[in-house]
Design a protein around this motif. Structure first.
Motif, PDB file in Angstrom:
ATOM      1  N   THR A   1     -62.299   6.820  31.025  1.00 13.65           N
ATOM      2  CA  THR A   1     -62.658   8.196  30.685  1.00 13.65           C
ATOM      3  C   THR A   1     -61.508   8.789  29.877  1.00 13.65           C
ATOM      4  O   THR A   1     -60.550   8.086  29.547  1.00 13.65           O
ATOM      5  CB  THR A   1     -62.869   9.043  31.955  1.00 13.65           C
ATOM      6  OG1 THR A   1     -61.604   9.212  32.610  1.00 13.65           O
ATOM      7  CG2 THR A   1     -63.839   8.357  32.921  1.00 13.65           C
ATOM      8  N   ASN A   2     -61.591  10.089  29.602  1.00  7.50           N
ATOM      9  CA  ASN A   2     -60.505  10.745  28.873  1.00  7.50           C
ATOM     10  C   ASN A   2     -59.241  10.873  29.718  1.00  7.50           C
ATOM     11  O   ASN A   2     -58.172  11.164  29.199  1.00  7.50           O
ATOM     12  CB  ASN A   2     -60.961  12.144  28.423  1.00  7.50           C
ATOM     13  CG  ASN A   2     -61.299  13.056  29.591  1.00  7.50           C
ATOM     14  OD1 ASN A   2     -62.003  12.639  30.515  1.00  7.50           O
ATOM     15  ND2 ASN A   2     -60.791  14.277  29.575  1.00  7.50           N
ATOM     16  N   LEU A   3     -59.350  10.683  31.036  1.00 12.47           N
ATOM     17  CA  LEU A   3     -58.192  10.872  31.909  1.00 12.47           C
ATOM     18  C   LEU A   3     -57.578   9.536  32.334  1.00 12.47           C
ATOM     19  O   LEU A   3     -58.303   8.588  32.654  1.00 12.47           O
ATOM     20  CB  LEU A   3     -58.594  11.666  33.160  1.00 12.47           C
ATOM     21  CG  LEU A   3     -59.164  13.067  32.893  1.00 12.47           C
ATOM     22  CD1 LEU A   3     -59.556  13.733  34.202  1.00 12.47           C
ATOM     23  CD2 LEU A   3     -58.146  13.935  32.142  1.00 12.47           C
ATOM     24  N   THR A   4     -56.254   9.493  32.344  1.00 13.26           N
ATOM     25  CA  THR A   4     -55.524   8.283  32.689  1.00 13.26           C
ATOM     26  C   THR A   4     -55.932   7.771  34.074  1.00 13.26           C
ATOM     27  O   THR A   4     -56.032   8.559  35.016  1.00 13.26           O
ATOM     28  CB  THR A   4     -54.004   8.579  32.705  1.00 13.26           C
ATOM     29  OG1 THR A   4     -53.719   9.330  31.534  1.00 13.26           O
ATOM     30  CG2 THR A   4     -53.185   7.300  32.702  1.00 13.26           C
ATOM     31  N   ASP A   5     -56.126   6.481  34.174  1.00 15.15           N
ATOM     32  CA  ASP A   5     -56.430   5.817  35.444  1.00 15.15           C
ATOM     33  C   ASP A   5     -57.770   6.219  36.065  1.00 15.15           C
ATOM     34  O   ASP A   5     -58.029   5.921  37.223  1.00 15.15           O
ATOM     35  CB  ASP A   5     -55.308   6.028  36.484  1.00 15.15           C
ATOM     36  CG  ASP A   5     -54.007   5.371  36.036  1.00 15.15           C
ATOM     37  OD1 ASP A   5     -54.099   4.357  35.297  1.00 15.15           O
ATOM     38  OD2 ASP A   5     -52.929   5.865  36.399  1.00 15.15           O
ATOM     39  N   ILE A   6     -58.616   6.907  35.296  1.00 18.32           N
ATOM     40  CA  ILE A   6     -59.955   7.219  35.802  1.00 18.32           C
ATOM     41  C   ILE A   6     -60.992   6.527  34.913  1.00 18.32           C
ATOM     42  O   ILE A   6     -61.004   6.702  33.695  1.00 18.32           O
ATOM     43  CB  ILE A   6     -60.214   8.735  35.873  1.00 18.32           C
ATOM     44  CG1 ILE A   6     -59.170   9.409  36.779  1.00 18.32           C
ATOM     45  CG2 ILE A   6     -61.632   9.001  36.411  1.00 18.32           C
ATOM     46  CD1 ILE A   6     -59.355  10.900  36.952  1.00 18.32           C
ATOM     47  N   TYR A   7     -61.819   5.729  35.558  1.00 10.96           N
ATOM     48  CA  TYR A   7     -62.856   4.966  34.866  1.00 10.96           C
ATOM     49  C   TYR A   7     -64.226   5.438  35.353  1.00 10.96           C
ATOM     50  O   TYR A   7     -64.334   6.062  36.406  1.00 10.96           O
ATOM     51  CB  TYR A   7     -62.710   3.475  35.196  1.00 10.96           C
ATOM     52  CG  TYR A   7     -61.399   2.865  34.744  1.00 10.96           C
ATOM     53  CD1 TYR A   7     -61.363   2.007  33.650  1.00 10.96           C
ATOM     54  CD2 TYR A   7     -60.199   3.153  35.406  1.00 10.96           C
ATOM     55  CE1 TYR A   7     -60.169   1.438  33.226  1.00 10.96           C
ATOM     56  CE2 TYR A   7     -58.996   2.590  34.987  1.00 10.96           C
ATOM     57  CZ  TYR A   7     -58.987   1.735  33.894  1.00 10.96           C
ATOM     58  OH  TYR A   7     -57.809   1.168  33.471  1.00 10.96           O
ATOM     59  N   ALA A   8     -65.255   5.121  34.594  1.00 13.31           N
ATOM     60  CA  ALA A   8     -66.615   5.413  35.067  1.00 13.31           C
ATOM     61  C   ALA A   8     -67.528   4.269  34.636  1.00 13.31           C
ATOM     62  O   ALA A   8     -67.278   3.595  33.625  1.00 13.31           O
ATOM     63  CB  ALA A   8     -67.114   6.740  34.514  1.00 13.31           C
ATOM     64  N   ALA A   9     -68.567   4.017  35.407  1.00  9.98           N
ATOM     65  CA  ALA A   9     -69.502   2.924  35.095  1.00  9.98           C
ATOM     66  C   ALA A   9     -70.859   3.186  35.733  1.00  9.98           C
ATOM     67  O   ALA A   9     -70.961   3.894  36.731  1.00  9.98           O
ATOM     68  CB  ALA A   9     -68.931   1.597  35.618  1.00  9.98           C
ATOM     69  N   GLY A  10     -71.878   2.606  35.134  1.00 13.77           N
ATOM     70  CA  GLY A  10     -73.228   2.687  35.689  1.00 13.77           C
ATOM     71  C   GLY A  10     -73.993   3.908  35.192  1.00 13.77           C
ATOM     72  O   GLY A  10     -73.707   4.444  34.117  1.00 13.77           O
ATOM     73  N   ASP A  11     -74.937   4.332  35.998  1.00 13.26           N
ATOM     74  CA  ASP A  11     -75.853   5.394  35.561  1.00 13.26           C
ATOM     75  C   ASP A  11     -75.173   6.737  35.317  1.00 13.26           C
ATOM     76  O   ASP A  11     -75.746   7.621  34.688  1.00 13.26           O
ATOM     77  CB  ASP A  11     -76.962   5.613  36.613  1.00 13.26           C
ATOM     78  CG  ASP A  11     -77.894   4.416  36.722  1.00 13.26           C
ATOM     79  OD1 ASP A  11     -77.603   3.377  36.103  1.00 13.26           O
ATOM     80  OD2 ASP A  11     -78.909   4.526  37.436  1.00 13.26           O
ATOM     81  N   VAL A  12     -73.946   6.897  35.805  1.00 11.87           N
ATOM     82  CA  VAL A  12     -73.245   8.164  35.592  1.00 11.87           C
ATOM     83  C   VAL A  12     -72.527   8.176  34.236  1.00 11.87           C
ATOM     84  O   VAL A  12     -72.143   9.235  33.739  1.00 11.87           O
ATOM     85  CB  VAL A  12     -72.220   8.423  36.735  1.00 11.87           C
ATOM     86  CG1 VAL A  12     -70.983   7.533  36.594  1.00 11.87           C
ATOM     87  CG2 VAL A  12     -71.802   9.886  36.770  1.00 11.87           C
ATOM     88  N   ALA A  13     -72.388   6.997  33.644  1.00  8.60           N
ATOM     89  CA  ALA A  13     -71.555   6.884  32.445  1.00  8.60           C
ATOM     90  C   ALA A  13     -72.365   6.976  31.156  1.00  8.60           C
ATOM     91  O   ALA A  13     -73.521   6.586  31.094  1.00  8.60           O
ATOM     92  CB  ALA A  13     -70.792   5.559  32.476  1.00  8.60           C
ATOM     93  N   GLU A  14     -71.718   7.493  30.158  1.00 17.01           N
ATOM     94  CA  GLU A  14     -72.288   7.511  28.817  1.00 17.01           C
ATOM     95  C   GLU A  14     -71.399   6.590  27.990  1.00 17.01           C
ATOM     96  O   GLU A  14     -70.332   6.973  27.554  1.00 17.01           O
ATOM     97  CB  GLU A  14     -72.276   8.961  28.299  1.00 17.01           C
ATOM     98  CG  GLU A  14     -73.158   9.200  27.114  1.00 17.01           C
ATOM     99  CD  GLU A  14     -73.385  10.703  26.857  1.00 17.01           C
ATOM    100  OE1 GLU A  14     -73.638  11.458  27.816  1.00 17.01           O
ATOM    101  OE2 GLU A  14     -73.291  11.094  25.691  1.00 17.01           O
TER     102      GLU A  14
END
Lengths: 418, 144
Positions: A265-278
């Motif tokens: 994501t735009n923030l360090t050490d924060i990732y996103a995956a799956g249906d929540v992610a674009e």
């Protein structure tokens, strides 16, 4: 050091399995608002149909968390990400520190505003608890209205039908599964549903849900003015990413949380995956929410590798669906239902089967298989690998299309044949 | 890990690999009963492709990062410690997602059981049946 994963479905599993390929030691904590060990969400329709029991719904073996050294905090909701302290706050005030965080919170049903949503018997259908609730109601149900003829709506309709409940599906578009199926394939699926006894109303929608004096839904009024009696309504219009709390904590989100090709994501050490992610879109470029199971696993896997320090790039999500309704299988891949001047469409229509290949120049970019889906993945592979199909064009529609039609060098590389 | 590889210059398209695969995956393990008596009839996990004079057999490649395993909606497909892609038939619901994603077209649809069938490398045998019974040595089982 500790990795925290918010969410406990397929993207979380993809991440856990990738992290453990690289690092057997680091603490992993999974936090989810659902009380269950990871289960197969798509199976809720089989559960409702009475074809799969709850103990067979586990997506991984019962010892999955133990074997992978994962601490679970189930039935707990995250309220906030405390970026400065690198921790997440739970609904009971507790805080869990992370060195790396994965947001894999999935999506929630989209429910458009309409009168009567608060009535008893108005349901959604994406989680285990939805299925349990609907299952418990079945003995009392005579007629259910399903709003939306997408995958979820149609699987709910099929399951209820198997339980002896009369079902009417109301769809705003002019056919079922209109986002992925063209008219031809839509007709095949619709015919199968109608022959089984499901009523499909297209180009109309529910304007209002009507209730009795006890506050239970007992009918709907359609936009066209038509009124229908019913004793439950399933709202299955679509799914929207559960990105709200992350957004409030400063994570950049559009419809979903925006991620790059490393699931960052735009923030360090924060990732996103799956249906929540674009995330990156393979065929169209740009970013897009693509709420499909395989995409969620792969995004979770890519996130997990990168969290654990292994550089892995996401090639981009490829839209794809496979569904079987009343014995009719349908598979769609890529640009299955897009009309554009730069696309060329090849089709083969037979009784109860349909095959469509969409070409952009000399590569395949989309496909539909209805009725006969054998070896559809060979075409998916052509799309994913952007294979030049100039020399196999005439064979792409053949039922027995296969490696035999590939250039020999490519076949040797893929199969190791000599 | 050991995998099955085809040698297309000696494959004559006799489809005996399919016959012996069906037999190996039958209840009786008897070639005649498997093909003529058993219901549901076993489905071959190997497929011969042919466009004369070329032919060869294709089966699950047991990929390093298998798309079928990553895409399976129920967890019926997994990769075991040996590297083989293994299949829990009881968990398969016939959604055909593996058919959709496998670039080799390996998972076969078993229409009678409404489940898929795929190569399991014949766990009860030293060498898979398709390899053992190929009359021309057109299938080899080796580590590369």
């Amino acid at each position: 050091m500790s990795y925290v994963i918010i969410g406990n479905s397929v993207a979380a599993v993809g991440a856990i399995e990738a992290i453990r390929k690289v690092d057997k030691e680091i603490n992993i904590t999974v936090i989810s608002d659902e009380p269950y060990a990871v289960y197969s969400r798509p199976l809720i329709s089989e559960y409702l149909a009475g074809q799969v029991k709850e103990d067979m719904m586990g997506y991984r073996a019962p010892d999955f968390y133990e074997r992978n050294g994962v601490t679970t905090m189930l039935g707990r909701k995250i309220t906030e990400i405390e970026r400065a302290r690198k921790s997440v706050k739970l609904d009971n005030g507790e805080e869990v520190a992370y060195s790396k965080l994965l947001i894999a919170t999935g999506g929630s049903p989209f429910i458009p505003p309409m009168k009567g949503l608060g009535l008893g018997g108005v349901m959604t259908f994406i989680k285990m608890d939805d299925a349990k609730k609907l299952d418990a109601m079945v003995p009392e149900l005579k007629h259910v209205i399903v709003i939306g003829a997408g995958l979820i709506g149609l699987k709910a309709a099929e399951s209820l039908h198997h339980r002896g409940v009369k079902v009417t599906v109301v769809e705003l578009a002019n056919r079922v599964m209109a986002t992925v199926l063209d008219v031809e394939a839509g007709n095949i699926v619709q015919k199968a549903l109608e022959q089984a006894g499901i009523t499909i109303i297209t180009e109309d929608t529910v304007a209002e849900i009507i209730g009795d004096s006890a506050g239970m839904a007992n009918g709907v009024k359609l936009k066209s003015g038509k009124a229908l009696d019913c004793d439950a309504v399933v709202v299955a219009i679509g799914v929207i990413p559960n990105a709200g709390f992350a957004k409030e904590s400063g994570v950049e989100a559009n419809r979903g949380i925006i991620v790059d090709d490393h699931m960052r994501t735009n923030l360090t050490d924060i990732y996103a995956a799956g249906d929540v992610a674009e995330g990156p879109d393979y065929l169209n470029g740009g970013v897009r929410v693509m709420p499909i199971w395989p995409n969620a696993y792969i995004q979770g896997k890519i996130a997990g590798f990168n969290m654990a320090g292994v550089d892995r790039e996401f090639g981009g999500g490829l839209a794809m669906n496979s569904i079987e309704l009343f014995g009719v299988p349908v598979i769609t891949v890529g640009l299955s239902n897009v009309e554009s001047d730069d696309l060329e469409v090849l089709t083969k229509v037979e009784e109860n089967s349909y095959r469509k290949i969409v070409l952009r120049g000399s590569t395949v970019v989309g496909a539909v298989f209805a009725g006969k889906v054998e070896r559809a993945g060979m075409v998916t592979g052509l799309i994913r690998d952007q294979i030049d199909v100039s020399d196999m064009r005439d064979r792409l529609l053949a039922d027995d299309f296969g490696y035999i039609d590939f250039p020999i060098e490519l076949r040797k590389e893929r199969l190791g044949v000599s | 890990m050991k995998r099955v590889y085809a040698k297309e210059e000696v494959c004559i398209g006799c489809r005996l690999c399919e016959v012996y695969c069906r037999t190996e995956h039958s209840k009786s393990k008897n070639i005649i009963k498997a093909h003529k008596k058993e219901t549901p009839r076993p489905v071959a996990r190997v497929l011969v492709e042919e466009l004369r004079p070329v032919s060869f057999a294709v089966q699950c490649r047991h990929c390093d990062e298998p798309e079928c395993v990553e895409s399976c909606i129920t967890g019926a497909l997994t990769k075991d410690e040996s590297g083989a892609v293994v299949y829990n038939v009881d968990k398969c619901v016939g959604c055909w997602t593996c058919v959709l994603v496998c670039p080799h077209g390996a998972p076969q649809r078993d229409l009678e059981r409404r489940k898929i069938a795929k190569c399991d490398l014949c766990p009860d045998r030293e060498t898979p049946a398709c390899v053992d019974f190929c009359p021309n040595g057109a299938l080899i089982y080796e580590e590369r």
